[in-house]
Design a protein around this motif. Structure first.
Motif, PDB file in Angstrom:
ATOM      1  N   LEU A 155      14.308  24.677  73.205  1.00 45.97           N
ATOM      2  CA  LEU A 155      15.191  25.840  73.155  1.00 45.97           C
ATOM      3  C   LEU A 155      14.836  26.745  71.979  1.00 45.97           C
ATOM      4  N   ALA A 156      14.582  26.138  70.825  1.00 51.80           N
ATOM      5  CA  ALA A 156      14.216  26.922  69.638  1.00 51.80           C
ATOM      6  C   ALA A 156      12.905  27.669  69.863  1.00 51.80           C
ATOM      7  N   LEU A 157      11.925  26.997  70.459  1.00 52.04           N
ATOM      8  CA  LEU A 157      10.642  27.652  70.726  1.00 52.04           C
ATOM      9  C   LEU A 157      10.809  28.787  71.738  1.00 52.04           C
ATOM     10  N   ALA A 158      11.654  28.554  72.752  1.00 50.24           N
ATOM     11  CA  ALA A 158      11.879  29.585  73.764  1.00 50.24           C
ATOM     12  C   ALA A 158      12.531  30.823  73.154  1.00 50.24           C
ATOM     13  N   ILE A 159      13.517  30.616  72.283  1.00 52.90           N
ATOM     14  CA  ILE A 159      14.196  31.743  71.637  1.00 52.90           C
ATOM     15  C   ILE A 159      13.221  32.498  70.729  1.00 52.90           C
ATOM     16  N   LEU A 160      12.440  31.758  69.949  1.00 56.39           N
ATOM     17  CA  LEU A 160      11.475  32.382  69.045  1.00 56.39           C
ATOM     18  C   LEU A 160      10.428  33.180  69.829  1.00 56.39           C
ATOM     19  N   GLY A 161       9.842  32.545  70.847  1.00 59.63           N
ATOM     20  CA  GLY A 161       8.821  33.219  71.636  1.00 59.63           C
ATOM     21  C   GLY A 161       9.375  34.373  72.442  1.00 59.63           C
ATOM     22  N   GLY A 162      10.590  34.204  72.978  1.00 55.24           N
ATOM     23  CA  GLY A 162      11.204  35.264  73.766  1.00 55.24           C
ATOM     24  C   GLY A 162      11.523  36.494  72.932  1.00 55.24           C
ATOM     25  N   LEU A 163      12.073  36.288  71.735  1.00 51.23           N
ATOM     26  CA  LEU A 163      12.392  37.418  70.860  1.00 51.23           C
ATOM     27  C   LEU A 163      11.123  38.154  70.436  1.00 51.23           C
ATOM     28  N   LEU A 222      -0.473  36.088  68.443  1.00 46.07           N
ATOM     29  CA  LEU A 222      -0.386  37.509  68.123  1.00 46.07           C
ATOM     30  C   LEU A 222       0.396  37.834  66.855  1.00 46.07           C
ATOM     31  N   THR A 223       0.752  36.831  66.071  1.00 45.89           N
ATOM     32  CA  THR A 223       1.441  37.098  64.803  1.00 45.89           C
ATOM     33  C   THR A 223       0.599  36.540  63.656  1.00 45.89           C
ATOM     34  N   HIS A 224       0.489  37.331  62.591  1.00 45.03           N
ATOM     35  CA  HIS A 224      -0.348  36.924  61.459  1.00 45.03           C
ATOM     36  C   HIS A 224       0.319  37.286  60.128  1.00 45.03           C
ATOM     37  N   THR A 225       1.623  37.322  60.105  1.00 43.20           N
ATOM     38  CA  THR A 225       2.323  37.635  58.864  1.00 43.20           C
ATOM     39  C   THR A 225       2.546  36.357  58.052  1.00 43.20           C
ATOM     40  N   ARG A 226       2.933  36.531  56.816  1.00 41.36           N
ATOM     41  CA  ARG A 226       3.201  35.386  55.945  1.00 41.36           C
ATOM     42  C   ARG A 226       4.352  34.540  56.515  1.00 41.36           C
ATOM     43  N   LEU A 227       5.407  35.234  56.986  1.00 34.89           N
ATOM     44  CA  LEU A 227       6.553  34.520  57.541  1.00 34.89           C
ATOM     45  C   LEU A 227       6.168  33.727  58.787  1.00 34.89           C
ATOM     46  N   SER A 228       5.386  34.353  59.673  1.00 34.71           N
ATOM     47  CA  SER A 228       5.010  33.658  60.904  1.00 34.71           C
ATOM     48  C   SER A 228       4.106  32.458  60.611  1.00 34.71           C
ATOM     49  N   ASN A 229       3.276  32.569  59.568  1.00 36.11           N
ATOM     50  CA  ASN A 229       2.440  31.432  59.178  1.00 36.11           C
ATOM     51  C   ASN A 229       3.286  30.270  58.680  1.00 36.11           C
ATOM     52  N   ILE A 230       4.333  30.604  57.918  1.00 40.20           N
ATOM     53  CA  ILE A 230       5.241  29.559  57.433  1.00 40.20           C
ATOM     54  C   ILE A 230       5.973  28.914  58.614  1.00 40.20           C
ATOM     55  N   VAL A 231       6.430  29.757  59.544  1.00 38.32           N
ATOM     56  CA  VAL A 231       7.116  29.238  60.732  1.00 38.32           C
ATOM     57  C   VAL A 231       6.198  28.314  61.523  1.00 38.32           C
ATOM     58  N   PHE A 232       4.934  28.706  61.656  1.00 34.97           N
ATOM     59  CA  PHE A 232       3.976  27.878  62.388  1.00 34.97           C
ATOM     60  C   PHE A 232       3.818  26.513  61.726  1.00 34.97           C
ATOM     61  N   ILE A 233       3.704  26.497  60.394  1.00 38.09           N
ATOM     62  CA  ILE A 233       3.542  25.229  59.674  1.00 38.09           C
ATOM     63  C   ILE A 233       4.778  24.348  59.865  1.00 38.09           C
ATOM     64  N   VAL A 234       5.970  24.957  59.791  1.00 39.63           N
ATOM     65  CA  VAL A 234       7.211  24.193  59.973  1.00 39.63           C
ATOM     66  C   VAL A 234       7.284  23.606  61.379  1.00 39.63           C
ATOM     67  N   ILE A 235       6.952  24.416  62.377  1.00 37.95           N
ATOM     68  CA  ILE A 235       7.011  23.947  63.758  1.00 37.95           C
ATOM     69  C   ILE A 235       5.965  22.866  64.003  1.00 37.95           C
ATOM     70  N   ALA A 236       4.786  23.016  63.414  1.00 37.76           N
ATOM     71  CA  ALA A 236       3.760  21.983  63.550  1.00 37.76           C
ATOM     72  C   ALA A 236       4.232  20.666  62.947  1.00 37.76           C
ATOM     73  N   ALA A 237       4.905  20.744  61.794  1.00 40.90           N
ATOM     74  CA  ALA A 237       5.424  19.535  61.151  1.00 40.90           C
ATOM     75  C   ALA A 237       6.508  18.890  62.021  1.00 40.90           C
ATOM     76  N   ILE A 238       7.392  19.717  62.584  1.00 40.42           N
ATOM     77  CA  ILE A 238       8.447  19.186  63.463  1.00 40.42           C
ATOM     78  C   ILE A 238       7.823  18.536  64.696  1.00 40.42           C
ATOM     79  N   THR A 239       6.787  19.168  65.239  1.00 38.89           N
ATOM     80  CA  THR A 239       6.113  18.622  66.420  1.00 38.89           C
ATOM     81  C   THR A 239       5.517  17.254  66.123  1.00 38.89           C
ATOM     82  N   LEU A 240       4.829  17.125  65.005  1.00 40.96           N
ATOM     83  CA  LEU A 240       4.241  15.843  64.623  1.00 40.96           C
ATOM     84  C   LEU A 240       5.321  14.792  64.380  1.00 40.96           C
TER      85      LEU A 240
END
Length: 254
Positions: A155-163, A222-240
Motif C-alpha cells: 500500500l505504501a509503495l502504491a501510494i508513493l508511486g501513484g502520487l 525517474l527520480t534523482h533528488t536527495r529525498l528520493s534517494n533517501i526514500v529508496f534506501i529506506v524502502i530497500a532496507a524495509i524490503t530486506l
C-alpha cells in the motif's frame, strides 16, 4: 514502453517484491494464476484503441478462464477488465465483449464434458459456488503478521508511486498514462477486495504485486533528488528486513 527512458526497473521491482513474499512460494497454483494474470494484461494492452481485436480479447479472457479453473475468485476481476476496456483501453465493442465471454467459458467448455461423462459434474458446480462464498464480516485473524506487514508495505509503495506518477504524468505519452491509470485502478480495486474478502489474500496480493511494480518502478527510475534517494534506501532496507523476517518465520528450523 512503461518508462520513458531505457530501464528494466519495472521487472526488477517485480522480482524483488515477489521474492519478499516468501509465504507465497509454496503455492504453485498461485504462481500459475499470477502468470495467467500477467499474460492477460500484456495482451489487453496490445488492444489499445482497437475495437476490432476480438482475437486478442479472446486470449485475454482465456487466460482469466484458465486461472479461474485454479482459483475461481480471479473472476472477481472480470467486471473490472470490462470497465478498463471501455474506459481506459478503448477496446470494448459488442464483438470484443462476446469474445471475452467465449474466452472465459472455453476452459470449462473443454473440461466439463469429461466430468459429466464420469458423473462428477458436482466438481465444477462446487468450484463455481466458491464465488458466492462472501463473508459479510471479514475475518482478518486468518492473516498472519507477515502477510499484514507485506500488505501495508505494498500500500505504501502504491501510494508513493501513484502520487509521483500523477505529479509527473504530463511528461508521459497519452498511451502510457492510460496504462498507468489501469494499474492504479486495479490496485485500488485489489485493496478494496482484500479488505472485503481477506480469505482470498493469496490471489489478491499476487495481483497487487503485478500492478504496484510499475508504479514503484516508475518512481525509482525517474527520480534523482536527495529525498528520493533517501526514500529508496529506506524502502530497500524495509524490503530486506521483510524478506529476512518472512524467511525466518517460514523456516522449519525455528
Amino acid at each position: 514502453m512503461l518508462i520513458r527512458i531505457f530501464s528494466r526497473m519495472v521487472s526488477c521491482v517485480y522480482i524483488v517484491l515477489i521474492c519478499t513474499a516468501v509465504f507465497l512460494f509454496p503455492s504453485i497454483s498461485g504462481a500459475v494464476v499470477q502468470l495467467c494474470a500477467v499474460s492477460s494484461l500484456f495482451m489487453l494492452f496490445h488492444t489499445y484503441q482497437d475495437t476490432d481485436t476480438a482475437g486478442w480479447i479472446y486470449y485475454v479472457f482465456l487466460c482469466l478462464g484458465v486461472a479461474s479453473c485454479i482459483d475461481v475468485h480471479i473472476l472477481y476481476y472480470v467486471p473490472l477488465y470490462w470497465i478498463l476496456m471501455a474506459w481506459l483501453i478503448y477496446s470494448l465493442s459488442w464483438r470484443t465483449f462476446l469474445a471475452s465471454l467465449l474466452g472465459l467459458i472455453t476452459p470449462y467448455w473443454f473440461t466439463l464434458p469429461w466430468y459429466v461423462y464420469h458423473h462428477e459434474f458436482h466438481i465444477w458446480t462446487d468450484h463455481l459456488a466458491g464465488l458466492l462464498d462472501i463473508t459479510l464480516r471479514p475475518d482478518f485473524a486468518s492473516l498472519s503478521m507477515p502477510q499484514l506487514f507485506f500488505l501495508g508495505f505494498l500500500l505504501a509503495l502504491a501510494i508513493l508511486g501513484g502520487l509521483h506518477f500523477f505529479i509527473t504524468s504530463y511528461l508521459d505519452k497519452i498511451r502510457v498514462r492510460q496504462l498507468y491509470y489501469t494499474f492504479i485502478l486495479m490496485t485500488v480495486y485489489s485493496v478494496l477486495l482484500v479488505f472485503l474478502q481477506p480469505q482470498c489474500y493469496g490471489m489478491i496480493i499476487g495481483m497487487m504485486i503485478i500492478t504496484v511494480s510499475p508504479l514503484y518502478g516508475h518512481f525509482i527510475a525517474l527520480t534523482h533528488t536527495r529525498l528520493s534517494n533517501i526514500v529508496f534506501i529506506v524502502i530497500a532496507a524495509i524490503t530486506l528486513t521483510l524478506t529476512g523476517l518472512n524467511l525466518w518465520i517460514s523456516s522449519s528450523h525455528f
